[in-house]
Enzyme design. Structure first.
Site, PDB file in Angstrom:
ATOM      1  CD  GLU A 111      61.179 101.070  21.378  1.00 51.24           C
ATOM      2  OE1 GLU A 111      60.126 100.532  20.994  1.00 51.24           O
ATOM      3  OE2 GLU A 111      62.311 100.730  20.975  1.00 51.24           O
ATOM      4  CB  CYS A 158      62.853  96.024  16.020  1.00 51.93           C
ATOM      5  SG  CYS A 158      63.554  96.523  14.441  1.00 51.93           S
ATOM      6  CG  HIS A 213      62.075 100.608  17.488  1.00 47.75           C
ATOM      7  ND1 HIS A 213      62.816  99.872  18.379  1.00 47.75           N
ATOM      8  CD2 HIS A 213      62.603 100.355  16.267  1.00 47.75           C
ATOM      9  CE1 HIS A 213      63.758  99.213  17.737  1.00 47.75           C
ATOM     10  NE2 HIS A 213      63.645  99.478  16.451  1.00 47.75           N
TER      11      HIS A 213
HETATM   12  N1  GLN Z   1      68.941  93.687  13.307  1.00 49.83           N
HETATM   13  C1  GLN Z   1      67.584  93.746  12.849  1.00 49.83           C
HETATM   14  C2  GLN Z   1      67.464  94.481  11.530  1.00 49.83           C
HETATM   15  O1  GLN Z   1      68.336  95.207  11.134  1.00 49.83           O
HETATM   16  C3  GLN Z   1      66.690  94.369  13.888  1.00 49.83           C
HETATM   17  C4  GLN Z   1      67.007  95.803  14.161  1.00 49.83           C
HETATM   18  C5  GLN Z   1      66.362  96.334  15.428  1.00 49.83           C
HETATM   19  O2  GLN Z   1      65.929  95.563  16.267  1.00 49.83           O
HETATM   20  N2  GLN Z   1      66.327  97.649  15.589  1.00 49.83           N
HETATM   21  O3  GLN Z   1      66.467  94.357  10.875  1.00 49.83           O
END
Ligand code: GLN
Length: 592
Positions: free
Chosen positions: A519, A390, A517
């Site tokens: 995970e 992310c 994600h």
């Molecule tokens: N802050 C980034 C976004 O909002 C990444 C978010 C995250 O890593 N869950 O896109």
């Protein structure tokens, strides 16, 4: 439907969530279909607005629910897919009652307590294991400790509920603490006695006591607890210290907890835990270390990245490697720390340089972003296997744009709204002016652009994968052609082709960034392919991942048939039994 309620007494942090999930594992091993509900008596409607550095990570479900991390434990242990309704909070209950506009005086009893009972019955019926129809047993965990003011409406509701569903359909397990006083070495029962008295005073009678203590309870101690708490001796189990949480279901089985539970529920069964036992044994015996530098916002609470740690563990166990995680506070890698705190700076760079792999997890806010960029640059330039999740993917793209394309002010508009080179931008699925709800949350599909990339192979040559998301910003599609020309490959995209989901560097041993994600869908017996790839990658060779088709291999560790025979960087013979190179893959979210 039968119900098992797990409550906690004396102090918080006794491992109630893990105990409740382990009870689920035990019942599932008896052939029962199990679902779970977590009750969080806090006032928030969900965990989405809570700081992960105070409360632990926000776990994300397929349906986009942002929930307590305990639901992650349930999903991992029971291999289920829960819904947002499986997490009840005071906020959700009050909201639902107020939304009904009853037109009369709204009271805690009966309106709130009725709403709690209705919610439990409704959520318990939702199938969560991929089969049709409701489960046989619902394990309900009540968060907090008996006596907390905010859990009172739930206790009252659950007291009424147990009476309504009747004996034989309801079993209450109270998790408590039996401390040992150092001076005399005696196991003290008084705190548990008080806590059970409190429970009974509120109308709930425990069927089983699960007592946390460093060692097994002495027979005399059990006898005393039985006498004062009115619980049969055979229904008192000790949750003594174990090397890791995979032992808990085994510990409960060894003390015949399943017999007491099944008896309380008028059920029969014998747990079959061969696969679980084998995996736990493998975990206990690991000795070949793999060192991961986890570059994040480190604040001392490792629960903030719980699912990432679990996914790393699942992959390491599958690869027969002993996981060592070195926490690298991202901001300590930055130049400013060199001046302000040279020791911290040196320690951070030392950890990064000693690591076999680098992982940059998700995150919000600009603290430590520069440090994360430096970590990605270090991994890219030094052929160190890298996984960016992310925000970790976004910073990898920014770093590439800065270093390779020479766009020195390349940035995300999250950190610099005025940047001349916005590589990562706000791309809401709904309109930008729409109030609230701009986070892209839950399961979304990623299509592989071609099959000759590492990630497609790690997903078993899938055409697409469904993984969970939680972000607002994304790689700017307008800069993609330029980045691709310079060597970055955007190998996974959404159905429109406009949202970049997976990025890879083909000439690197393992350099992958994902907007989702992975995970959250990793399971002990079904590790996520991308984490497997990270653990299995080799730094020396840069010929990438080579995989030989898909073939089901039974190695006592996989939960399903989607097992890939894989050779990663020619190194596979190292992972399993020293000879077999079967890697169990995450069947979840993979569709060929
Ligand atoms: N802050 C980034 C976004 O909002 C990444 C978010 C995250 O890593 N869950 O896109």
């Amino acid at each position: 439907m039968k119900y098992v309620l797990v409550t906690g007494g004396v102090v918080s942090g006794l491992g109630k969530g893990v105990t409740a999930s382990s009870i689920g594992v035990l019942l599932k091993a008896c052939g029962l279909r199990v679902t779970s509900i977590k009750i969080d008596p806090y006032l928030n409607t969900d965990a989405g607005t809570m700081s992960p550095f105070e409360h632990g990570e926000v776990f994300v479900l397929d349906d986009g629910g942002e929930v307590d991390l305990d639901l992650g434990n349930y999903e991992r242990f029971l291999d289920t897919t829960l819904t947002r309704d499986n997490n009840i909070t005071t906020g959700k209950i009050y909201q639902s009652v107020l939304d009904k506009e009853l037109g009369k005086t709204v009271q805690v009893v009966p309106h709130i307590t009725d709403a709690i009972q209705e919610w439990i019955e409704r959520a318990a019926m939702i199938p969560v294991d991929g089969q049709e129809g409701p489960a046989d047993v619902c394990v309900i965990e009540l968060g907090g400790t008996i006596g907390d003011i905010e859990s009172m409406p739930f206790i009252e509701a659950l007291g009424q509920f147990s009476y309504r569903v009747g004996a034989g359909n309801f079993c209450l397990i109270h998790v408590s603490l039996v401390p040992v006083l150092n001076v005399v070495g005696e196991q003290k029962t008084k705190p548990t006695q008080h806590s059970v008295r409190g429970l009974r005073g509120l109308g709930l009678t425990p069927n089983i006591l699960a007592c946390r203590s460093a060692k097994a309870l002495g027979e005399n101690v059990k006898g005393k607890l039985s006498q004062f708490c009115h619980v049969p001796v055979e229904n008192i189990v000790t949750l003594y210290d174990v090397p890791n949480i995979w032992h808990i279901p085994l510990l409960l089985r060894d003390q015949k907890a399943h017999e007491a539970i099944l008896k309380g529920l008028n059920l029969m069964g014998n747990p079959e835990l061969e696969e679980w036992t084998a995996r736990t044994k493998v975990y206990d015996q690991l000795c070949d270390p793999v060192r991961i530098a986890m570059v994040g916002k480190y604040t001392g609470l490792s629960d903030s990245y719980l699912s990432v740690l679990k996914a790393l563990l699942h992959a390491s166990v599958a690869c027969r490697r002993k996981l060592i995680v070195d926490w690298v506070p991202a901001s300590d890698l930055e130049d400013i720390t060199r001046k302000e705190s040279p020791e911290a700076y040196e320690a951070a760079w030392n950890s990064l340089k000693c690591a076999d792999r680098v992982l940059v997890p998700g995150g919000f806010g600009d603290r430590g972003v520069q440090g994360k960029i430096l970590a990605a640059k270090y991994a890219r330039e030094n052929n160190v296997p890298f996984l960016g999740i992310c925000l970790g993917m976004q910073i990898a793209v920014i770093e590439f744009a800065r270093s390779v394309l020479g766009l020195h002010d390349a940035n995300s508009t999250e950190f610099d709204p005025e940047t001349k080179n916005p590589c990562v931008i706000f791309m809401p699925e709904v309109s930008k002016t729409h109030m609230g709800g701009t986070m892209r949350l839950g399961s979304r599909r990623t299509y592989f652009m071609n099959t000759d990339c590492k990630s497609a192979k790690l997903y078993g040559n899938a055409r697409f994968v469904d993984e969970r998301h939680r972000h607002r910003y994304e790689v700017n599609p307008e800069v993609v052609p330029e980045l691709e020309k310079a060597g970055l490959r955007f190998v996974g995209r959404d159905e429109s082709g406009q949202r970049m989901e997976i990025v890879e560097l083909p000439d690197h041993p393992y350099f992958i960034g994902v907007q989702f994600h992975p995970e959250f869908k990793s399971r002990p017996g079904k590790p996520s392919g991308l984490f497997l790839g990270l653990i299995a990658a080799s730094r020396e060779q840069s010929d990438g991942v080579s995989c030989y088709g898909s073939k089901a291999i039974t190695n006592g560790m996989s939960n399903g048939p989607s097992v890939m025979k894989s050779c990663i960087n020619g190194n596979a013979s190292k992972f399993l039994n020293g000879s077999c190179n079967a890697i169990p893959m995450n069947g979840n979210g993979v569709h060929c």
